[in-house]
Write an enzyme that holds these catalytic residues in place. Sequence first.
Site, PDB file in Angstrom:
ATOM      1  N   LYS A   1      56.747 -33.119  26.903  1.00 37.44           N
ATOM      2  CA  LYS A   1      55.933 -32.498  27.953  1.00 37.44           C
ATOM      3  C   LYS A   1      56.739 -32.265  29.230  1.00 37.44           C
ATOM      4  CE  LYS A   1      52.687 -35.608  28.188  1.00 37.44           C
ATOM      5  NZ  LYS A   1      53.244 -36.564  27.212  1.00 37.44           N
TER       6      LYS A   1
ATOM      7  N   ARG B   1      43.268 -37.871  32.349  1.00 31.49           N
ATOM      8  CA  ARG B   1      43.555 -38.738  31.194  1.00 31.49           C
ATOM      9  C   ARG B   1      42.273 -39.163  30.475  1.00 31.49           C
ATOM     10  NH1 ARG B   1      48.696 -40.784  30.602  1.00 31.49           N
ATOM     11  NH2 ARG B   1      50.057 -40.664  32.412  1.00 31.49           N
TER      12      ARG B   1
ATOM     13  N   ARG C   1      65.499 -48.379  26.009  1.00 28.05           N
ATOM     14  CA  ARG C   1      64.452 -48.672  26.984  1.00 28.05           C
ATOM     15  C   ARG C   1      63.384 -49.537  26.339  1.00 28.05           C
ATOM     16  NH1 ARG C   1      62.564 -42.973  29.431  1.00 28.05           N
ATOM     17  NH2 ARG C   1      60.614 -44.006  28.893  1.00 28.05           N
TER      18      ARG C   1
ATOM     19  N   ARG D   1      66.165 -42.929  21.125  1.00 22.74           N
ATOM     20  CA  ARG D   1      66.638 -42.605  22.475  1.00 22.74           C
ATOM     21  C   ARG D   1      67.495 -43.744  23.004  1.00 22.74           C
ATOM     22  NH1 ARG D   1      61.862 -40.041  26.182  1.00 22.74           N
ATOM     23  NH2 ARG D   1      61.192 -42.202  26.260  1.00 22.74           N
TER      24      ARG D   1
ATOM     25  N   ARG E   1      51.456 -47.399  22.842  1.00 20.43           N
ATOM     26  CA  ARG E   1      51.269 -46.230  23.710  1.00 20.43           C
ATOM     27  C   ARG E   1      50.530 -45.124  22.968  1.00 20.43           C
ATOM     28  NH1 ARG E   1      57.102 -44.731  25.661  1.00 20.43           N
ATOM     29  NH2 ARG E   1      56.044 -43.243  27.010  1.00 20.43           N
TER      30      ARG E   1
END
Length: 210
Positions: free
Chosen positions: A13, A88, A156, A123, A167
């Site tokens: 996004k 949200r 991370r 990542r 999430r």
Amino acid sequence: MNIILFGPPGAGKGTQAEIICQKLNIPTVSTGAVLREAMKNGTPTGLKAKQYVEAGELVPDAVVTAIIKDRLSEPDCANGYILDGFPRTIPQAEALDAMGVKIDAVLSIELSDEEIVNRLSNRRLCGVCGASYHLLYNPTKDNVHCDKCGGELITRKDDDPKVVMNRLDTYHSQTEPLKAFYNAKGLVKTVSGSDTIPEITRHILAELGT
């Protein structure tokens, strides 16, 4: 053009918002950035938000909505904007309607949970200079050290597969119902997040008719 950008964490996004903003010459209004700016500037709504953040609590819908409303009244939003991270929840969407905000399109970048976990778990960040890499799509020479400064690559905390699944659960339970809310208004435009960045951009612009 007033656009809402949807999609699970890791769907791209932020990348697409940046590109579309430049092409349409409109700003991205990111909830996180707007909240931080309001708290930093000590605005009345920013001070309210700060109380909740410092207490480790979620900022209530009413406060978030008030901060977003302030931001949308600024001159750079006069010709349109991309909302990223807001609304949200359905109460936030209803509050946006109550403010008289006209949304032209709701862009939903779709990616399967499996693809998201795979994408985020690969990542890496340089622990020294902060450069961003991906073991599959943007690897370093040895996938251990940073090509820029030689620092060691780290994962991370929020890219850990278990954290990513949490999430995604939050996204599915809280944010996905919004798609039905906006689908009923005929505003949702769906784009696959599996393509290359330029291809996704091309599909988004086609959906927007630009």
